[in-house]
Design a protein around this motif. Structure first.
Motif, mmCIF file in Angstrom:
data_model
loop_
_atom_site.group_PDB
_atom_site.id
_atom_site.type_symbol
_atom_site.label_atom_id
_atom_site.label_comp_id
_atom_site.label_asym_id
_atom_site.label_seq_id
_atom_site.Cartn_x
_atom_site.Cartn_y
_atom_site.Cartn_z
ATOM 1 N N SER A 166 0.891 10.138 0.696
ATOM 2 C CA SER A 166 2.065 9.265 0.738
ATOM 3 C C SER A 166 2.187 8.565 2.086
ATOM 4 C CB SER A 166 3.325 10.111 0.500
ATOM 5 O OG SER A 166 4.478 9.418 0.929
ATOM 6 N N MET A 205 5.024 5.853 2.295
ATOM 7 C CA MET A 205 6.445 5.502 2.361
ATOM 8 C C MET A 205 7.339 6.727 2.289
ATOM 9 S SD MET A 205 8.165 2.807 2.943
ATOM 10 C CE MET A 205 9.447 3.638 3.867
ATOM 11 N N ASN A 206 7.109 7.589 1.296
ATOM 12 C CA ASN A 206 7.978 8.769 1.183
ATOM 13 C C ASN A 206 7.779 9.732 2.343
ATOM 14 O OD1 ASN A 206 9.718 9.029 -1.451
ATOM 15 N ND2 ASN A 206 7.863 7.886 -1.979
ATOM 16 N N ALA A 207 6.560 9.763 2.884
ATOM 17 C CA ALA A 207 6.324 10.616 4.052
ATOM 18 C C ALA A 207 7.174 10.120 5.217
ATOM 19 C CB ALA A 207 4.844 10.617 4.412
ATOM 20 N N PRO A 230 8.808 8.760 -5.540
ATOM 21 C CA PRO A 230 8.151 7.517 -5.956
ATOM 22 C C PRO A 230 8.393 7.301 -7.441
ATOM 23 C CG PRO A 230 6.536 9.292 -5.775
ATOM 24 C CD PRO A 230 7.862 9.863 -5.326
ATOM 25 N N PHE A 231 8.356 6.055 -7.864
ATOM 26 C CA PHE A 231 8.496 5.731 -9.292
ATOM 27 C C PHE A 231 7.160 6.019 -9.968
ATOM 28 C CE2 PHE A 231 10.722 2.282 -12.069
ATOM 29 C CZ PHE A 231 11.648 3.216 -12.490
ATOM 30 N N TYR A 232 7.181 6.914 -10.941
ATOM 31 C CA TYR A 232 5.973 7.264 -11.705
ATOM 32 C C TYR A 232 6.236 6.948 -13.169
ATOM 33 C CZ TYR A 232 3.234 9.873 -8.173
ATOM 34 O OH TYR A 232 2.460 10.247 -7.109
ATOM 35 N N TRP A 233 5.492 6.048 -13.713
ATOM 36 C CA TRP A 233 5.669 5.664 -15.113
ATOM 37 C C TRP A 233 7.148 5.450 -15.433
ATOM 38 C CZ3 TRP A 233 2.171 3.078 -17.232
ATOM 39 C CH2 TRP A 233 0.830 3.360 -16.954
ATOM 40 N N THR A 264 10.865 4.668 -4.473
ATOM 41 C CA THR A 264 9.885 3.679 -4.010
ATOM 42 C C THR A 264 9.044 3.238 -5.203
ATOM 43 O OG1 THR A 264 8.207 5.362 -3.503
ATOM 44 C CG2 THR A 264 9.759 4.813 -1.749
ATOM 45 N N THR A 265 8.725 1.952 -5.243
ATOM 46 C CA THR A 265 7.886 1.460 -6.345
ATOM 47 C C THR A 265 6.654 0.745 -5.792
ATOM 48 O OG1 THR A 265 8.772 -0.805 -6.591
ATOM 49 C CG2 THR A 265 10.015 0.975 -7.651
ATOM 50 N N GLY A 266 5.579 0.798 -6.589
ATOM 51 C CA GLY A 266 4.415 -0.012 -6.273
ATOM 52 C C GLY A 266 4.671 -1.466 -6.626
ATOM 53 N N TYR A 274 10.650 -6.310 -11.511
ATOM 54 C CA TYR A 274 11.725 -5.496 -12.085
ATOM 55 C C TYR A 274 12.937 -6.337 -12.415
ATOM 56 C CZ TYR A 274 9.031 -1.326 -11.261
ATOM 57 O OH TYR A 274 8.056 -0.374 -11.332
ATOM 58 N N VAL A 315 5.978 -1.049 -2.015
ATOM 59 C CA VAL A 315 5.798 -0.341 -0.739
ATOM 60 C C VAL A 315 4.338 -0.254 -0.290
ATOM 61 C CG1 VAL A 315 7.930 0.998 -0.940
ATOM 62 C CG2 VAL A 315 5.806 1.945 -1.866
ATOM 63 N N ARG A 316 3.404 -0.447 -1.222
ATOM 64 C CA ARG A 316 1.996 -0.342 -0.793
ATOM 65 C C ARG A 316 1.544 -1.546 0.008
ATOM 66 N NH1 ARG A 316 -0.380 2.320 -6.211
ATOM 67 N NH2 ARG A 316 0.342 0.321 -6.956
HETATM 68 C C1 LIG Z 1 1.020 8.428 -11.665
HETATM 69 C C2 LIG Z 1 1.595 7.198 -11.020
HETATM 70 C C3 LIG Z 1 2.475 6.411 -11.720
HETATM 71 C C4 LIG Z 1 3.046 5.284 -11.129
HETATM 72 N N1 LIG Z 1 3.917 4.524 -11.866
HETATM 73 C C5 LIG Z 1 4.510 3.444 -11.290
HETATM 74 C C6 LIG Z 1 5.463 2.684 -12.022
HETATM 75 O O1 LIG Z 1 5.818 2.973 -13.165
HETATM 76 N N2 LIG Z 1 6.012 1.598 -11.407
HETATM 77 C C7 LIG Z 1 5.679 1.239 -10.115
HETATM 78 O O2 LIG Z 1 6.221 0.253 -9.625
HETATM 79 N N3 LIG Z 1 4.782 1.963 -9.396
HETATM 80 C C8 LIG Z 1 4.189 3.052 -9.954
HETATM 81 N N4 LIG Z 1 3.306 3.818 -9.236
HETATM 82 C C9 LIG Z 1 3.096 3.495 -7.796
HETATM 83 C C10 LIG Z 1 3.962 4.412 -6.904
HETATM 84 O O3 LIG Z 1 5.326 4.275 -7.199
HETATM 85 C C11 LIG Z 1 3.707 4.087 -5.427
HETATM 86 O O4 LIG Z 1 2.364 4.339 -5.156
HETATM 87 C C12 LIG Z 1 4.607 4.933 -4.544
HETATM 88 O O5 LIG Z 1 5.948 4.541 -4.676
HETATM 89 C C13 LIG Z 1 4.177 4.783 -3.093
HETATM 90 O O6 LIG Z 1 4.928 5.669 -2.279
HETATM 91 P P1 LIG Z 1 4.192 6.741 -1.343
HETATM 92 O O7 LIG Z 1 3.518 5.972 -0.228
HETATM 93 O O8 LIG Z 1 5.283 7.621 -0.837
HETATM 94 O O9 LIG Z 1 3.217 7.504 -2.209
HETATM 95 C C14 LIG Z 1 2.704 4.934 -9.797
HETATM 96 C C15 LIG Z 1 1.792 5.732 -9.091
HETATM 97 C C16 LIG Z 1 1.240 6.841 -9.686
HETATM 98 C C17 LIG Z 1 0.243 7.690 -8.899
#
Ligand SMILES: Cc1cc2nc3c(=O)[nH]c(=O)nc-3n(C[C@H](O)[C@H](O)[C@H](O)COP(=O)(O)O)c2cc1C
Length: 182
Positions: free
Chosen positions: A17, A19-21, A67-70, A108-110, A116, A153-154
Motif C-alpha cells: 500500500s 495511500m492507506n499506509a 481501499p475500494f475492492y470490487w 481510496t479508489t484506483g 464515479y 490514488v495510484r
Molecule cells: C482486489 C482489488 C479490487 C479493486 N477494486 C477496485 C474497484 O472496485 N474500484 C476502484 O476504483 N479501484 C479498485 N481497486 C484499486 C484499489 O482501490 C487501489 O489500488 C487502492 O485504493 C490503492 O490504495 P493503497 O495504495 O493503499 O493500496 C482494486 C484493487 C484490488 C487489488
C-alpha cells in the motif's frame, strides 16, 4: 469534550500500500484515536467478537478505512460487520450498543473521480455503491457521515500522497473534536 474514535482499518496487503499506509501513519498516534488494523489482528479471519464489541462500546465514532475492492470493502471488514454487529447488540431487541454513534467511511479508489458518476465507467458514485454500509449504520442507529474519498490514488506523486494523508488526519481530528466535516 473530545470523542473517542475507533479506526477499523482493512487492507489485506499493507506492504504494497502507498495511500492507506500514508493515511495510517498520519492518524495512528493522534490523541483520542484507537487505530485497529484488522488484517494485522485477524489474518485468519477469526474475529474475537467479545473483544470487538467492547472496543466499539468504548468509542463514540467509528471510521471504516479501506481501499475500494470490487466496489466495496476488503472481505475482512465485511466479516467484522457480520460477526460483531449481532442481534441484541447492534440491532433488534436490546440491541442499542451503537445507537447515537457516528461512522465515517474513508475510502481510496484506483478509479478517477469522473469514473464515479452517472455516464462514467463505474456509473455510480462511491456513496451510492456504499449503500449497504450506510444502511447497516442506519439500522444500528448510527449517523453515517459524508464519506472521506480519495480517488485515483495510484496516479498520485509522493508529495500528493503526503498532502492527502494530512487531509485525512484533519478529518479524523475533526471527528475527535466532534465536528462532522472540516
Ligand atoms: C482486489 C482489488 C479490487 C479493486 N477494486 C477496485 C474497484 O472496485 N474500484 C476502484 O476504483 N479501484 C479498485 N481497486 C484499486 C484499489 O482501490 C487501489 O489500488 C487502492 O485504493 C490503492 O490504495 P493503497 O495504495 O493503499 O493500496 C482494486 C484493487 C484490488 C487489488
Amino acid at each position: 469534550m473530545a470523542r473517542q474514535v475507533l479506526i477499523l482499518f482493512a487492507h489485506p496487503a499493507l506492504h504494497r500500500s502507498r495511500m492507506n499506509a500514508a493515511m495510517s501513519e498520519a492518524v495512528r498516534d493522534l490523541a483520542g484515536v484507537t487505530f485497529h488494523d484488522l488484517y494485522g489482528e485477524y489474518p485468519d479471519f477469526h474475529v474475537d467478537v467479545a473483544r470487538e464489541q467492547a472496543l466499539v462500546k468504548g468509542h463514540d465514532v467509528m471510521v471504516w478505512q479501506h481501499p475500494f475492492y470490487w466496489y466495496s470493502a476488503p472481505a475482512l471488514l465485511k466479516e467484522w460487520l457480520d460477526v460483531v454487529l449481532e442481534l441484541g447488540f447492534a440491532y433488534g431487541e436490546g440491541g442499542t450498543a451503537l445507537r447515537g454513534k457516528r461512522v465515517l467511511s474513508a475510502i481510496t479508489t484506483g478509479g478517477p473521480p469522473e469514473a464515479y458518476q452517472p455516464g462514467g465507467s463505474n456509473r455510480f458514485t462511491v456513496r451510492e455503491l456504499m449503500v449497504p454500509f450506510e444502511q447497516t449504520a442506519h439500522l444500528c442507529g448510527m449517523e453515517y457521515l459524508e464519506p472521506f474519498l480519495l480517488h485515483g490514488v495510484r496516479q498520485l506523486n509522493p508529495a500528493e500522497v503526503r498532502e492527502r494523508a494530512l487531509q485525512y488526519r484533519a478529518r479524523v481530528e475533526a471527528l475527535v473534536s466532534g465536528i462532522p466535516a472540516p
